[in-house]
Scaffold this motif. Structure first.
Motif, PDB file in Angstrom:
ATOM      1  N   GLU A  94       5.394   4.572   3.636  1.00  0.00           N
ATOM      2  CA  GLU A  94       5.261   5.955   4.107  1.00  0.00           C
ATOM      3  C   GLU A  94       5.066   6.919   2.937  1.00  0.00           C
ATOM      4  O   GLU A  94       4.318   7.903   3.055  1.00  0.00           O
ATOM      5  N   THR A  95       5.706   6.631   1.818  1.00  0.00           N
ATOM      6  CA  THR A  95       5.550   7.487   0.642  1.00  0.00           C
ATOM      7  C   THR A  95       4.147   7.358   0.060  1.00  0.00           C
ATOM      8  O   THR A  95       3.520   8.354  -0.327  1.00  0.00           O
ATOM      9  N   LEU A  96       3.641   6.138   0.008  1.00  0.00           N
ATOM     10  CA  LEU A  96       2.281   5.911  -0.482  1.00  0.00           C
ATOM     11  C   LEU A  96       1.252   6.617   0.394  1.00  0.00           C
ATOM     12  O   LEU A  96       0.386   7.348  -0.093  1.00  0.00           O
ATOM     13  N   LEU A  97       1.343   6.401   1.703  1.00  0.00           N
ATOM     14  CA  LEU A  97       0.349   6.952   2.622  1.00  0.00           C
ATOM     15  C   LEU A  97       0.549   8.447   2.846  1.00  0.00           C
ATOM     16  O   LEU A  97      -0.380   9.131   3.280  1.00  0.00           O
ATOM     17  N   GLY A  98       1.738   8.954   2.536  1.00  0.00           N
ATOM     18  CA  GLY A  98       2.007  10.375   2.695  1.00  0.00           C
ATOM     19  C   GLY A  98       1.718  11.192   1.451  1.00  0.00           C
ATOM     20  O   GLY A  98       1.873  12.424   1.465  1.00  0.00           O
ATOM     21  N   LEU A  99       1.297  10.533   0.372  1.00  0.00           N
ATOM     22  CA  LEU A  99       1.007  11.250  -0.871  1.00  0.00           C
ATOM     23  C   LEU A  99      -0.167  12.201  -0.654  1.00  0.00           C
ATOM     24  O   LEU A  99      -1.239  11.797  -0.214  1.00  0.00           O
ATOM     25  N   ASP A 100       0.027  13.472  -0.976  1.00  0.00           N
ATOM     26  CA  ASP A 100      -1.010  14.475  -0.780  1.00  0.00           C
ATOM     27  C   ASP A 100      -2.070  14.453  -1.868  1.00  0.00           C
ATOM     28  O   ASP A 100      -3.104  15.102  -1.737  1.00  0.00           O
ATOM     29  N   LYS A 101      -1.818  13.753  -2.942  1.00  0.00           N
ATOM     30  CA  LYS A 101      -2.723  13.738  -4.087  1.00  0.00           C
ATOM     31  C   LYS A 101      -3.511  12.434  -4.109  1.00  0.00           C
ATOM     32  O   LYS A 101      -3.035  11.399  -3.625  1.00  0.00           O
ATOM     33  N   PRO A 102      -4.728  12.456  -4.653  1.00  0.00           N
ATOM     34  CA  PRO A 102      -5.528  11.234  -4.684  1.00  0.00           C
ATOM     35  C   PRO A 102      -4.818  10.098  -5.405  1.00  0.00           C
ATOM     36  O   PRO A 102      -4.223  10.293  -6.467  1.00  0.00           O
ATOM     37  N   LEU A 103      -4.900   8.911  -4.813  1.00  0.00           N
ATOM     38  CA  LEU A 103      -4.297   7.709  -5.386  1.00  0.00           C
ATOM     39  C   LEU A 103      -5.407   6.706  -5.675  1.00  0.00           C
ATOM     40  O   LEU A 103      -6.162   6.331  -4.776  1.00  0.00           O
ATOM     41  N   VAL A 104      -5.520   6.298  -6.936  1.00  0.00           N
ATOM     42  CA  VAL A 104      -6.540   5.350  -7.373  1.00  0.00           C
ATOM     43  C   VAL A 104      -5.846   4.064  -7.786  1.00  0.00           C
ATOM     44  O   VAL A 104      -4.942   4.080  -8.628  1.00  0.00           O
ATOM     45  N   ALA A 105      -6.254   2.932  -7.188  1.00  0.00           N
ATOM     46  CA  ALA A 105      -5.696   1.632  -7.551  1.00  0.00           C
ATOM     47  C   ALA A 105      -6.670   0.900  -8.460  1.00  0.00           C
ATOM     48  O   ALA A 105      -7.857   0.782  -8.145  1.00  0.00           O
ATOM     49  N   ALA A 106      -6.172   0.426  -9.598  1.00  0.00           N
ATOM     50  CA  ALA A 106      -6.963  -0.373 -10.537  1.00  0.00           C
ATOM     51  C   ALA A 106      -6.481  -1.810 -10.430  1.00  0.00           C
ATOM     52  O   ALA A 106      -5.416  -2.159 -10.944  1.00  0.00           O
ATOM     53  N   VAL A 107      -7.248  -2.635  -9.732  1.00  0.00           N
ATOM     54  CA  VAL A 107      -6.809  -3.990  -9.371  1.00  0.00           C
ATOM     55  C   VAL A 107      -7.455  -5.013 -10.295  1.00  0.00           C
ATOM     56  O   VAL A 107      -8.658  -5.274 -10.213  1.00  0.00           O
ATOM     57  N   ASP A 108      -6.642  -5.590 -11.152  1.00  0.00           N
ATOM     58  CA  ASP A 108      -7.073  -6.649 -12.057  1.00  0.00           C
ATOM     59  C   ASP A 108      -6.332  -7.920 -11.680  1.00  0.00           C
ATOM     60  O   ASP A 108      -5.195  -7.865 -11.204  1.00  0.00           O
ATOM     61  N   GLY A 109      -6.958  -9.067 -11.876  1.00  0.00           N
ATOM     62  CA  GLY A 109      -6.279 -10.329 -11.606  1.00  0.00           C
ATOM     63  C   GLY A 109      -5.857 -10.457 -10.156  1.00  0.00           C
ATOM     64  O   GLY A 109      -6.607 -10.100  -9.250  1.00  0.00           O
ATOM     65  N   VAL A 110      -4.638 -10.952  -9.928  1.00  0.00           N
ATOM     66  CA  VAL A 110      -4.213 -11.255  -8.567  1.00  0.00           C
ATOM     67  C   VAL A 110      -3.703 -10.012  -7.846  1.00  0.00           C
ATOM     68  O   VAL A 110      -3.028  -9.167  -8.420  1.00  0.00           O
ATOM     69  N   ALA A 111      -4.075  -9.948  -6.574  1.00  0.00           N
ATOM     70  CA  ALA A 111      -3.513  -8.972  -5.633  1.00  0.00           C
ATOM     71  C   ALA A 111      -3.320  -9.745  -4.338  1.00  0.00           C
ATOM     72  O   ALA A 111      -4.190  -9.762  -3.461  1.00  0.00           O
ATOM     73  N   PHE A 112      -2.192 -10.437  -4.244  1.00  0.00           N
ATOM     74  CA  PHE A 112      -1.905 -11.303  -3.112  1.00  0.00           C
ATOM     75  C   PHE A 112      -0.837 -10.667  -2.225  1.00  0.00           C
ATOM     76  O   PHE A 112       0.063  -9.976  -2.709  1.00  0.00           O
ATOM     77  N   GLY A 113      -0.914 -10.944  -0.937  1.00  0.00           N
ATOM     78  CA  GLY A 113       0.125 -10.511  -0.024  1.00  0.00           C
ATOM     79  C   GLY A 113       0.410  -9.035  -0.135  1.00  0.00           C
ATOM     80  O   GLY A 113      -0.473  -8.187   0.005  1.00  0.00           O
ATOM     81  N   ALA A 114       1.671  -8.693  -0.420  1.00  0.00           N
ATOM     82  CA  ALA A 114       2.065  -7.293  -0.539  1.00  0.00           C
ATOM     83  C   ALA A 114       1.322  -6.589  -1.662  1.00  0.00           C
ATOM     84  O   ALA A 114       1.180  -5.362  -1.642  1.00  0.00           O
ATOM     85  N   GLY A 115       0.817  -7.346  -2.650  1.00  0.00           N
ATOM     86  CA  GLY A 115       0.008  -6.739  -3.702  1.00  0.00           C
ATOM     87  C   GLY A 115      -1.281  -6.174  -3.159  1.00  0.00           C
ATOM     88  O   GLY A 115      -1.705  -5.071  -3.517  1.00  0.00           O
ATOM     89  N   LEU A 116      -1.930  -6.928  -2.266  1.00  0.00           N
ATOM     90  CA  LEU A 116      -3.142  -6.421  -1.628  1.00  0.00           C
ATOM     91  C   LEU A 116      -2.804  -5.287  -0.671  1.00  0.00           C
ATOM     92  O   LEU A 116      -3.528  -4.284  -0.597  1.00  0.00           O
ATOM     93  N   SER A 117      -1.702  -5.419   0.058  1.00  0.00           N
ATOM     94  CA  SER A 117      -1.267  -4.326   0.939  1.00  0.00           C
ATOM     95  C   SER A 117      -1.060  -3.040   0.146  1.00  0.00           C
ATOM     96  O   SER A 117      -1.418  -1.950   0.597  1.00  0.00           O
ATOM     97  N   LEU A 118      -0.480  -3.175  -1.044  1.00  0.00           N
ATOM     98  CA  LEU A 118      -0.240  -2.023  -1.911  1.00  0.00           C
ATOM     99  C   LEU A 118      -1.561  -1.360  -2.291  1.00  0.00           C
ATOM    100  O   LEU A 118      -1.700  -0.134  -2.213  1.00  0.00           O
ATOM    101  N   ALA A 119      -2.547  -2.157  -2.680  1.00  0.00           N
ATOM    102  CA  ALA A 119      -3.855  -1.605  -3.056  1.00  0.00           C
ATOM    103  C   ALA A 119      -4.510  -0.879  -1.888  1.00  0.00           C
ATOM    104  O   ALA A 119      -5.183   0.138  -2.077  1.00  0.00           O
ATOM    105  N   LEU A 120      -4.323  -1.390  -0.680  1.00  0.00           N
ATOM    106  CA  LEU A 120      -4.960  -0.808   0.505  1.00  0.00           C
ATOM    107  C   LEU A 120      -4.450   0.587   0.837  1.00  0.00           C
ATOM    108  O   LEU A 120      -5.092   1.305   1.608  1.00  0.00           O
ATOM    109  N   THR A 121      -3.318   0.983   0.276  1.00  0.00           N
ATOM    110  CA  THR A 121      -2.809   2.332   0.533  1.00  0.00           C
ATOM    111  C   THR A 121      -3.506   3.375  -0.332  1.00  0.00           C
ATOM    112  O   THR A 121      -3.313   4.573  -0.130  1.00  0.00           O
ATOM    113  N   ALA A 122      -4.314   2.937  -1.304  1.00  0.00           N
ATOM    114  CA  ALA A 122      -4.969   3.863  -2.221  1.00  0.00           C
ATOM    115  C   ALA A 122      -6.194   4.501  -1.564  1.00  0.00           C
ATOM    116  O   ALA A 122      -6.816   3.929  -0.666  1.00  0.00           O
TER     117      ALA A 122
END
Length: 271
Positions: A94-122
């Motif tokens: 909720e904090t990630l998706l509620g952020l009013d400011k632009p969020l940029v994810a820089a995904v290097d190497g593995v983004a598995f499971g919750a890691g990919l979920s985390l990137a998807l909030t950007a």
């Protein structure tokens, strides 16, 4: 730069840079790290000097997902303890998706499971050529968390989301871009500089316009046309009366450079 529970928190001009840093676990998400990211995002939200946030991982990986070793070491838990643990991740989402400011994810190497979920909030997801991504939850009999049941279908469409979740298969950077999950594919060395360049460009944008657009776009896929037009009608007079728009109009009339300019795409050698 500070280090809190595996999170490096830094600043680059008007950009808050949050770097997951848990050596030996490929930056897997622990309860302490989840709470640290939540706290850092809340700080960024409340700091008017912060205009954008970059989320990255240290050591050549983004995030390997939830830390299964921590789960194993915790031993058997009651249903109440499991629910309390998941509430922590709900708060982070909720904090990630509620952020009013632009969020940029820089995904290097593995983004598995919750890691990919985390990137998807950007708002903007950039990946390196060596990125490896997977909705890996079904491999261990789990189901997606950190909001992926919500975010993934909105990014790639419902059928593709089902395929990625059901199969738990790994895919690479080019496929991520083809399905719309990633905006750009970059050389590993160019990844963070490009993320910072995009994030820093938002320092020249109207924070009010950015906030209103983020909120409207977040609501758009579950709202009707009438509701979105209502938002449009109510929002435009707010931004039109701002000092930012007055300055933008003045610059346009005098043929001066605009306050906000999206950074040029990287050259073919860097992509």
């Amino acid at each position: 730069m500070s280090d809190t529970c595996g999170l490096q928190v830094g600043r680059e001009a008007a950009v808050a840079v949050l770097t997951l840093d848990r050596p030996g676990s490929r930056n897997a998400l622990s309860p302490a790290l989840a709470e640290a990211v939540t706290a850092a995002l809340r700080d960024a939200q409340q700091d008017d000097a912060v205009r954008a946030v970059v989320l990255a991982g240290a050591g050549g990986d983004f995030c390997a997902g939830g830390d299964l070793k921590v789960m194993a070491d915790a031993g058997p838990r009651t249903a109440e303890q499991r629910l309390a643990g998941m509430q922590r991740y709900r708060t982070l989402t909720e904090t990630l998706l509620g952020l009013d400011k632009p969020l940029v994810a820089a995904v290097d190497g593995v983004a598995f499971g919750a890691g990919l979920s985390l990137a998807l909030t950007a708002d903007i997801v950039l990946v390196s050529r060596r990125a490896r991504l997977a909705m890996a939850f079904h491999r261990v009999g789990m189901v997606p968390d950190l909001g992926a049941w919500y975010t993934l279908p909105r990014v790639v469409g419902l059928q593709r989301a089902k395929e990625l979740i059901f199969s738990a298969r790994e895919f690479g950077a080019d496929e991520a871009r083809q399905m719309g999950l990633a905006l750009e594919v970059l050389a590993p060395a160019a990844l963070l500089p490009r993320a910072l360049a995009i994030a820093q460009s938002f320092g020249g944008a109207s924070p009010v316009a950015m906030r209103l657009s983020k909120r409207a776009l977040q609501a758009s896929l579950q709202s009707g046309l009438g509701a979105m037009l209502d938002l449009e009608v109510l929002s435009n007079p707010v931004v039109a009366a701002s000092d930012y728009v007055a300055e933008a109009v003045r610059r346009f009339a005098h043929k001066e450079p605009a306050q906000f300019q999206w950074p040029a795409s990287p050259s073919a050698n860097d992509a």
